[in-house]
Scaffold this active site. Structure first.
Site, PDB file in Angstrom:
ATOM      1  N   ASP A 173       0.863  -1.167   0.000  1.00  8.97           N
ATOM      2  CA  ASP A 173       0.000   0.000   0.000  1.00  8.97           C
ATOM      3  C   ASP A 173       0.905   1.223   0.000  1.00  8.97           C
ATOM      4  OD1 ASP A 173      -2.538   1.413   0.323  1.00  8.97           O
ATOM      5  OD2 ASP A 173      -1.726   1.941   2.282  1.00  8.97           O
ATOM      6  N   THR A 220       0.515   4.595   0.679  1.00  8.42           N
ATOM      7  CA  THR A 220       0.494   5.491   1.828  1.00  8.42           C
ATOM      8  C   THR A 220       0.907   4.741   3.090  1.00  8.42           C
ATOM      9  OG1 THR A 220      -1.314   6.700   0.796  1.00  8.42           O
ATOM     10  CG2 THR A 220      -0.903   7.116   3.126  1.00  8.42           C
ATOM     11  N   ASP A 247      -1.474  -0.174   6.439  1.00 13.03           N
ATOM     12  CA  ASP A 247      -1.649   0.390   7.768  1.00 13.03           C
ATOM     13  C   ASP A 247      -3.040   0.962   7.988  1.00 13.03           C
ATOM     14  OD1 ASP A 247      -1.516   2.533   6.079  1.00 13.03           O
ATOM     15  OD2 ASP A 247      -0.064   3.679   7.258  1.00 13.03           O
TER      16      ASP A 247
END
Length: 847
Positions: A335, A337, A603
């Site tokens: 991911d 970000t 996250d």
């Protein structure tokens, strides 16, 4: 304590922090009746009420278990099938033979002790890291919100919720602000559930959008998640080919060992009319080496030491074989970000559109920032760039207003900041890709605004998209501020929204991300960047970090839904944008359908489903509690650069255990074959337990311990059992044939008193030399310490042969010169055959 807010005139008015509360007497679960939550308690419990509930034992006292208890560790290491067999044989030997024939029992005691100590060390590391990584829910007491430990929550506590927060105990929603809860981990249903005041929430679910608070109605072991934990604790192991392979090997060994041992017992005690005690000793000497007891120990030790090593790097391995799993991964889905970029962003530019007034746009953004008490990274960047003025207030369900966010006392140019009021808000959702807010402006005008992905809010042919595309190609993130018609909760609120401004954000790249991507490329691990952002922008960021194939981008809205076609698209492209949470899950499944072993990092809450379905889930320590709960590996230092260490540790474990497993199973094979040959030829078993204890210690036990913990960067290969047995079976067969040949020759050479001891010594010499050659092959490629290790083991055996009291202790004495040199000659021929066999197997099947 009553919170207060500023009204439009600047006067303070009383108002609750979140006014929508559950009515008294809300219905509770009849299965677990508990005290109903207090009605309309915006301030939460008082200190006195908390103390009273603690005294009654109404506390969430379920212990968080990140590892096995000490009792379970001892039980798992002591009470094993093979320890039982060896223990019985040990007791027998203590009664019928000298102490040197019972040495194998002391070795098992030492090995078991080492296993317990190492796993205990790993447990301490896991437990300490689990405390560091434990989420602390926000609980409101006496009107003050504070983070506390999960175990300190009491019945009736008011627990606040925000995006990414995990519901830690069961309860009833007291306040809801566009609250959406994902219960997929409990029910399997992927779609978020909208929660309103009075609705129940279950522990184990988590917030995907909005915020609110709930009153705890079940705590401790009565909570739903605690009941699940009773049935399956967190320590339950993920699939491990290494562990399952060793279990398979031990099952086959047991099947071979039982009939062979029975035949050996009959042969030595019934057929041969020998001294009873010596017959028993030689029978036990034939059975004990069939058991690869140290293999299980070394596997546990290798895993435990791996956990300790990674723990020092702030990497929490929640399930031990996860380090093995990541070493087998051939596709890593990242991911963007929080993984390639740091959490924060900076506003670099605001571009008004369609003649919009810049000062007016600034005021809209300033007020928009105050609309969400739990802003995501993008909105936080806007808040940092345009702090809320003194009068910007949050919406309240009862018509009041919440305290302002931020404290900038200076109103912006072009507007009366103290007169702007937020009347409604819609938090950002990964599914819709935008957030919204409604304002009452200074002149009393009502306006509705949306802030989010331009390619979602704009029609496909809009000319503004060309301008945005150019910004995306520079790796910049662009948000569109648009004015909408109608209310926020109206269906299709985004349709027809008027573009007002572009907010250009610059993402902060992680300085270590480029090196980590290069590491995976060198290891032939494919990297796929999966993000909810614009695909071109994500590709530009990945390109800056040196990701191979970063130019191959794909908008997930054009991703085929057919699993096979999706798998093809996944293999052909490296960067994917505008990916929904459900698509992330589908993409992981599509890759797995092609035989890939997939790791997923993330996250955010939108990563949870994919993390749960991936072979290995990796969460950042600063990520949401939901992602940390489902991940097998948590990077507490939030550093993506820790992943190569995890991969290296897994490869060390797999490669080294494969090496030492070959050693152990070679011994098992030659022990079984020697026993069969003894039964078939109706001769005395050539060895006493002391001989095989000496051989096992020098050629397997000591070197295996060092080899199991040595650095090893070999890429993990599948089919553990097949690969080990390809080498162990021919090696064991050659060792058994050479040893038995020497034994038969010695039986014809020696006669009279002491003949059996001389025959045993010659056979022991051959078996030691052949076993040493197997060790020498396995120790390759040679380094100074590996050469030293092999040489030290050879020196140890030589010392036994030349020191008189050691000769007597181990009953080893080479008689004459012809027979010992014959034994050496047979061992040399066997070593040559071993070299040929290993090279042939390597060419035929690969290493």
């Amino acid at each position: 304590m009553t919170q207060r807010a500023l009204d439009s005139s600047g006067e303070q008015t009383p108002g609750p922090s979140r006014p929508t509360m559950i009515d008294a007497g809300a219905e509770l679960d009849p299965v677990h009746p508990m005290e109903p939550p207090p009605a309309r308690r915006p301030d939460g419990l008082s200190t006195a009420e908390v103390a009273e509930r603690v005294a009654r034992g109404e506390v969430n006292d379920v212990p968080v278990r990140s590892s096995r208890s000490i009792t379970e560790i001892v039980r798992a290491n002591v009470f094993t099938r093979f320890n039982l067999i060896i223990g019985v044989l040990w007791v027998i030997m203590l009664f019928v033979a000298p102490i040197q024939d019972s040495l194998f029992g002391f070795v098992i005691v030492a090995n078991t002790g080492i296993g317990i100590i190492q796993e205990w060390r790993a447990k301490k590391t896991l437990d300490s890291l689990a405390v560091i990584g434990e989420a602390k829910p926000t609980v409101r007491r006496d009107g003050v919100a504070a983070e506390i430990s999960t175990s300190e929550i009491v019945l009736g506590d008011l627990v606040e919720l925000g995006p990414g927060d995990k519901v830690v105990v069961d309860g009833t929603v007291s306040e809801a602000d566009s609250l959406e809860i994902d219960e997929s981990l409990l029910t399997g249903e992927a779609d978020p559930v909208i929660k309103r005041a009075g609705d129940p929430v279950m522990s184990g679910s988590f917030v995907v959008a909005g915020g609110g608070a709930f009153t705890a109605t079940k705590v401790g072991r009565e909570a739903y998640a605690a009941q699940l934990a009773e049935e399956a604790s967190r320590f339950t192991l993920v699939h491990s080919e290494l562990r399952s392979g060793i279990s398979t090997i031990l099952k086959y060994v047991t099947w071979m060992m039982v009939p062979t041992a029975i035949g050996l017992i009959i042969s030595q005690l019934v057929v041969k009319d020998n001294n009873f005690k010596e017959s028993v000793a030689r029978t036990v000497g034939g059975i004990v080496p069939m058991i690869p007891e140290g293999l299980v120990l070394l596997t546990s030790v290798a895993f435990a030491i791996g956990v300790v090593r990674l723990g020092r790097k702030q990497c929490l391995v929640q399930e031990l074989p996860a380090i093995e799993g990541l070493a087998r991964v051939d596709v890593v889905c990242l991911d963007k970000t929080g993984t390639l970029t740091e959490g924060g962003m900076d506003v670099t530019e605001v571009r008004p559109l369609n003649g919009s007034d810049e000062a007016y746009v600034t005021q809209v953004l300033r007020t928009f920032g105050s609309s969400d008490p739990r802003p995501n990274a993008s909105l936080q960047a806007i808040i940092d760039a345009y702090p809320a003025a003194g009068g910007d207030t949050l919406p309240a369900a009862d018509g009041g207003a919440l305290p302002p966010v931020g404290g900038d006392a200076h109103p912006p140019a072009g507007g009366d900041a103290e007169s702007w009021t937020v009347t409604d808000a819609m938090p950002f959702s990964s599914a819709r890709k935008y957030s919204g807010a409604a304002f009452t402006e200074a002149d009393g005008t009502d306006s509705v605004w949306l802030l989010g992905a331009p390619d979602v809010l704009l029609s496909e042919g809009d000319a503004t998209l060309t301008e945005i595309e150019q910004l995306n190609e520079q790796g910049l993130r662009v948000l569109l501020l648009a004015r909408a018609e109608g209310s926020l909760d109206a269906p299709g609120a985004a349709a027809g929204a008027a573009p007002t401004a572009l907010v250009v954000l610059e993402q902060r790249l992680r300085p270590d991300a480029g090196d980590t991507l290069a590491y995976f490329a060198d290891q032939n691990v494919a990297t796929k960047v999966i993000s909810g952002d614009n695909a071109v922008s994500v590709g530009a960021v990945a390109g800056k970090l040196g990701l191979a194939g970063a130019e191959n981008t794909l908008d997930a809205r054009r991703l085929p839904t057919d699993p096979d076609e999706m798998a093809t698209a996944m293999e052909e492209n490296a960067v994917f944008g505008r990916v929904t949470p459900q698509q992330k899950r589908d993409m992981v499944a599509a890759l797995q359908s092609r035989g890939h072993t997939v790791a997923m990092t993330g996250d955010g809450v939108n990563d949870v489903l994919a993390l749960k379905d991936a072979d290995i889930g990796v969460s950042m320590g600063s990520g949401s509690e939901a992602t940390r709960a489902v991940a097998q590996i948590v990077l507490l230092n939030n550093s993506f650069a820790t992943l190569p260490s995890v991969v290296a540790e897994g490869r060390r474990v797999i490669g080294n255990i494969t090496r030492v497993a070959t050693l152990f199973l070679t011994k098992t094979v030659y022990s079984v074959l020697l026993a069969i040959l003894v039964v078939c030829f109706q001769v005395e078993y050539p060895f006493l337990p002391r001989h095989l204890t000496l051989l096992s210690t020098l050629t397997i036990g000591v070197p295996a311990f060092f080899l199991a913990l040595a650095p090893n960067k070999e890429r993990a290969q599948p089919h553990f059992v097949r690969r080990v047995m390809r080498y162990a079976i021919p090696s064991g067969a050659i060792a058994a044939a050479a040893t038995f040949a020497t034994y038969l020759v010695a039986r014809h050479y020696y006669s009279g008193e002491g003949a059996l001891e001389a025959e045993t010594s010659a056979a022991t010499l051959t078996l030691f030399l052949v076993s040493m050659w197997v060790l020498a092959i396995i120790a390759r490629p040679y380094t100074w310490w590996r050469v030293g290790l092999v040489a030290a083991m050879g020196l140890g055996f030589l010392i036994v042969l030349v020191v008189p009291w050691l000769q007597d202790f181990f009953a080893l004495k080479l008689v004459g010169a012809p027979m010992p040199w014959t034994a050496v000659g047979i061992a040399v021929a066997a070593a040559a055959l071993l070299e040929f066999t290993w090279r042939w197997v390597g060419r035929r099947f690969g290493m």
